[in-house]
Design a protein around this motif. Structure first.
Motif, PDB file in Angstrom:
ATOM      1  N   LEU A  98       0.809  -1.344  -0.043  1.00  0.00           N
ATOM      2  CA  LEU A  98      -0.142  -0.054  -0.016  1.00  0.00           C
ATOM      3  C   LEU A  98       0.775   1.325   0.030  1.00  0.00           C
ATOM      4  N   ALA A  99       0.896   2.220  -0.890  1.00  0.00           N
ATOM      5  CA  ALA A  99       1.138   3.300  -1.093  1.00  0.00           C
ATOM      6  C   ALA A  99       0.749   4.263   0.060  1.00  0.00           C
ATOM      7  N   GLU A 100      -0.436   4.217   0.379  1.00  0.00           N
ATOM      8  CA  GLU A 100      -1.211   5.091   1.358  1.00  0.00           C
ATOM      9  C   GLU A 100      -2.022   4.312   2.162  1.00  0.00           C
ATOM     10  N   PHE A 128     -11.186   2.929   5.973  1.00  0.00           N
ATOM     11  CA  PHE A 128      -9.716   2.755   5.984  1.00  0.00           C
ATOM     12  C   PHE A 128      -9.310   3.268   4.599  1.00  0.00           C
ATOM     13  N   VAL A 129      -8.712   4.449   4.560  1.00  0.00           N
ATOM     14  CA  VAL A 129      -8.214   4.722   3.198  1.00  0.00           C
ATOM     15  C   VAL A 129      -6.998   4.222   2.638  1.00  0.00           C
ATOM     16  N   HIS A 130      -6.990   3.609   1.638  1.00  0.00           N
ATOM     17  CA  HIS A 130      -5.699   3.020   1.329  1.00  0.00           C
ATOM     18  C   HIS A 130      -5.596   3.146  -0.402  1.00  0.00           C
ATOM     19  N   ARG A 131      -4.449   2.955  -0.927  1.00  0.00           N
ATOM     20  CA  ARG A 131      -4.112   2.803  -2.114  1.00  0.00           C
ATOM     21  C   ARG A 131      -3.121   1.840  -2.481  1.00  0.00           C
ATOM     22  N   ALA A 133      -0.206   0.446  -4.465  1.00  0.00           N
ATOM     23  CA  ALA A 133       1.095   1.142  -5.179  1.00  0.00           C
ATOM     24  C   ALA A 133       0.982   0.678  -6.626  1.00  0.00           C
ATOM     25  N   GLY A 134       0.861   1.593  -7.723  1.00  0.00           N
ATOM     26  CA  GLY A 134       1.049   1.526  -8.924  1.00  0.00           C
ATOM     27  C   GLY A 134      -0.183   0.589  -9.621  1.00  0.00           C
ATOM     28  N   ILE A 135      -1.264   0.679  -8.860  1.00  0.00           N
ATOM     29  CA  ILE A 135      -2.662   0.049  -9.311  1.00  0.00           C
ATOM     30  C   ILE A 135      -3.798   0.947  -9.291  1.00  0.00           C
ATOM     31  N   ASP A 136      -4.181   1.324  -8.041  1.00  0.00           N
ATOM     32  CA  ASP A 136      -5.205   2.432  -7.791  1.00  0.00           C
ATOM     33  C   ASP A 136      -4.863   3.673  -8.191  1.00  0.00           C
ATOM     34  N   LEU A 137      -5.825   4.200  -9.023  1.00  0.00           N
ATOM     35  CA  LEU A 137      -5.760   5.497  -9.614  1.00  0.00           C
ATOM     36  C   LEU A 137      -5.513   6.675  -8.498  1.00  0.00           C
ATOM     37  N   ARG A 138      -6.719   6.441  -7.554  1.00  0.00           N
ATOM     38  CA  ARG A 138      -6.666   7.301  -6.612  1.00  0.00           C
ATOM     39  C   ARG A 138      -6.894   6.504  -4.924  1.00  0.00           C
ATOM     40  N   PRO A 139      -6.647   6.997  -3.841  1.00  0.00           N
ATOM     41  CA  PRO A 139      -6.992   6.398  -2.745  1.00  0.00           C
ATOM     42  C   PRO A 139      -8.586   5.886  -2.884  1.00  0.00           C
ATOM     43  N   VAL A 140      -8.820   4.903  -2.036  1.00  0.00           N
ATOM     44  CA  VAL A 140     -10.287   4.379  -1.981  1.00  0.00           C
ATOM     45  C   VAL A 140     -10.597   4.035  -0.467  1.00  0.00           C
ATOM     46  N   SER A 141     -11.670   3.741  -0.375  1.00  0.00           N
ATOM     47  CA  SER A 141     -12.099   3.542   1.316  1.00  0.00           C
ATOM     48  C   SER A 141     -13.016   2.363   1.358  1.00  0.00           C
ATOM     49  N   GLU A 142     -12.546   1.575   2.591  1.00  0.00           N
ATOM     50  CA  GLU A 142     -13.183   0.532   3.098  1.00  0.00           C
ATOM     51  C   GLU A 142     -14.047   1.068   4.372  1.00  0.00           C
ATOM     52  N   ARG A 272     -13.378   6.882  -5.248  1.00  0.00           N
ATOM     53  CA  ARG A 272     -12.051   7.751  -4.819  1.00  0.00           C
ATOM     54  C   ARG A 272     -12.321   8.547  -3.573  1.00  0.00           C
ATOM     55  N   TRP A 273     -11.366   8.547  -2.863  1.00  0.00           N
ATOM     56  CA  TRP A 273     -11.435   9.376  -1.558  1.00  0.00           C
ATOM     57  C   TRP A 273     -10.891  10.768  -1.584  1.00  0.00           C
ATOM     58  N   GLY A 274     -11.689  11.868  -1.315  1.00  0.00           N
ATOM     59  CA  GLY A 274     -11.284  13.221  -1.224  1.00  0.00           C
ATOM     60  C   GLY A 274     -11.030  13.820  -2.576  1.00  0.00           C
ATOM     61  N   LEU A 275     -10.502  14.803  -2.887  1.00  0.00           N
ATOM     62  CA  LEU A 275     -10.105  15.461  -3.780  1.00  0.00           C
ATOM     63  C   LEU A 275     -11.323  15.930  -4.793  1.00  0.00           C
ATOM     64  N   ALA A 276     -11.945  16.815  -3.965  1.00  0.00           N
ATOM     65  CA  ALA A 276     -13.324  17.393  -4.736  1.00  0.00           C
ATOM     66  C   ALA A 276     -13.503  17.469  -5.946  1.00  0.00           C
TER      67      ALA A 276
END
Length: 450
Positions: A98-100, A128-131, A133-142, A272-276
């Motif tokens: 996980l990058a984030e 649980f916000v996570h991304r 590495a090299g796969i998800d375009l943006r952080p996502v959340s569970e 995606r999480w955030g970045l309105a």
């Protein structure tokens, strides 16, 4: 046997419930919360926002630093099963590239203040916000739902129960928001590299993961090559995918969602999480495949289901995620994935070919009337499989008449349009009316299945 993609109604629910773009660090529904000064009485038990924030931030820090003891310290130490479960979650997450990764405060429900010195108990939803590495375009959340207790005015907050948080709107396809992840319910996780993708499996399925990984890698390469040849080079598409292997429909419906599963494989889009102001609405996807399905009887089947589901994931980030009454036309969504998976094979080798011939001969529940499948009747009386074939043949017809680049352009336009306008968007790109398209396509279908 049905391949599919989870309807984006879940994304709509996120939009309706918390403004679609979740605001990291903010509390949503703080029912029963006391944000001002508690009563002067020292016996008052009150939970403030900053206590919740500090609890969640400490949990984030513990995961990031690899401190298992600190990670489990927020949970009820008298509950051996809970501590064991959360220790397993920590160990499993430690294996994820996980990058984030962080925990963020969502909505709260229940009694968080008591003026008579009694302890309080309430639920707190946590993302649980996570991304990857090299796969998800943006952080996502569970989304988790924690049950939290505070026994006395000066007592610490204690998490006594962990479960999946429900959607913000009732009646959704999944009862939980992208819960459970494999880290929540698997005793351990095998992580197999598959080129730029990952294959996740239970320890007892390690051999299957090793077998599938090269096929997933090849499917990733094939789908990305198709996109690089025909797609917009500036479009937001992933360079790899997360694929999880399960056994049976029960497991298929209880990974990254809680729903009844009828598919053999599914690509689950995650907001995606955030970045309105971000134009990317879908931050990533999770592909789940049932290894007990007929597709896993040979390498050709594994290739087919892998290329199909990864094709869904490939274009998921282009989705407008706008509210739609009926949703994007299934024949476009599924037809595109079927085309990408079977574009190099003659239609006579398609596993649905005989069913298509039976359809034209009038031997199925509905006769072929030369019309494209509709969403309301997509699953009518076991017509689903042949409807996949009709979507596939629609895409083959487009590719042969207009070219693959125009096919991709039309599909992307359908994804970027509101769901109910998907057909109109595709036909506008092709420069043809739906009536004229159906007339030409019907003749093509009859010729292909003669």
């Amino acid at each position: 046997m049905t391949l599919g993609i989870l309807a984006l109604v879940l994304v709509v629910a996120v939009g309706a419930g918390v403004g679609f773009v979740l605001r990291g660090g903010s509390g949503g529904d703080a029912t029963g919360d006391a944000t001002g000064d508690p009563a002067a009485d020292p016996n008052t038990v009150v939970v403030k926002d900053d206590e919740i924030r500090d609890l969640v931030q400490a949990h984030t820090k513990a995961l990031a630093s690899g401190d298992a003891k600190a990670f489990t310290s927020i949970f009820d130490q008298k509950n051996a099963a809970l501590i064991r479960d959360q220790t397993r979650v920590f160990a499993n997450l430690s294996k994820m590239p996980l990058a984030e990764k962080s925990y963020e405060v969502l909505r709260r429900q229940g009694r968080a203040q008591d003026s008579f010195g009694r302890g309080v108990k309430f639920t707190q939803d946590v993302a649980f916000v996570h991304r990857f590495a090299g796969i998800d375009l943006r952080p996502v959340s569970e989304w988790y739902r924690w049950t939290i207790e505070k026994a006395s005015p000066n007592a610490p907050l204690v998490v006594t129960k962990v479960e999946g948080a429900p959607p913000t709107i009732s009646g959704e396809a999944s009862k939980t928001m992208y819960f459970p992840g494999p880290w929540d319910i698997w005793p351990d996780i095998v992580v197999e590299k598959a080129g730029s993708s990952l294959v996740l499996a239970r320890p007892e399925d390690a051999a299957m993961a090793r077998r599938v990984a090269p096929t997933v890698s090849a499917a990733t390469t094939s789908d990305l090559a198709f996109w690089q040849k025909n797609g917009d080079p500036n479009a937001a598409v992933p360079s790899g995918f997360v694929v999880a292997l399960v056994k049976g429909k029960t497991q298929l419906g209880k990974l990254f969602r809680t729903a009844k599963a009828n598919e053999d494989g599914v690509s689950i889009p995650m907001p995606r999480w955030g970045l309105a102001n971000d134009t990317v609405k879908i931050g990533g996807t999770r592909v789940v495949m049932d290894t007990t399905s007929a597709f896993f009887e040979d390498e050709q089947g594994i290739t087919e289901i892998s290329e199909h589901e990864l094709a869904h994931s490939l274009v998921a980030g282009l989705d407008s995620a706008q509210f739609a009454l009926f949703g994007r036309a299934n024949w476009i969504t599924e037809g595109f994935a079927e085309y990408v998976a079977g574009r190099d094979q003659p239609i006579t080798q398609n596993r649905r070919y005989a069913e298509g011939r039976a359809y034209l001969a009038g031997r199925l529940a509905m006769p072929f009337d030369g019309k494209l499948p509709t969403n309301p009747l997509w699953d009518f009386k076991q017509m689903t499989s042949v409807n996949y074939l009709m979507g596939h043949l629609a895409m083959r017809f487009i590719a042969q008449k207009y070219g693959e680049r125009k096919l991709v352009e039309g599909v992307v336009a359908a994804y970027r349009a509101p769901g109910d306008d998907s057909e109109a968007a595709l036909f506008q790109v092709l420069g043809v009316s739906k009536a004229d398209f159906e007339r030409q396509w019907a003749g093509y279908v009859r010729a292909q299945l003669a």
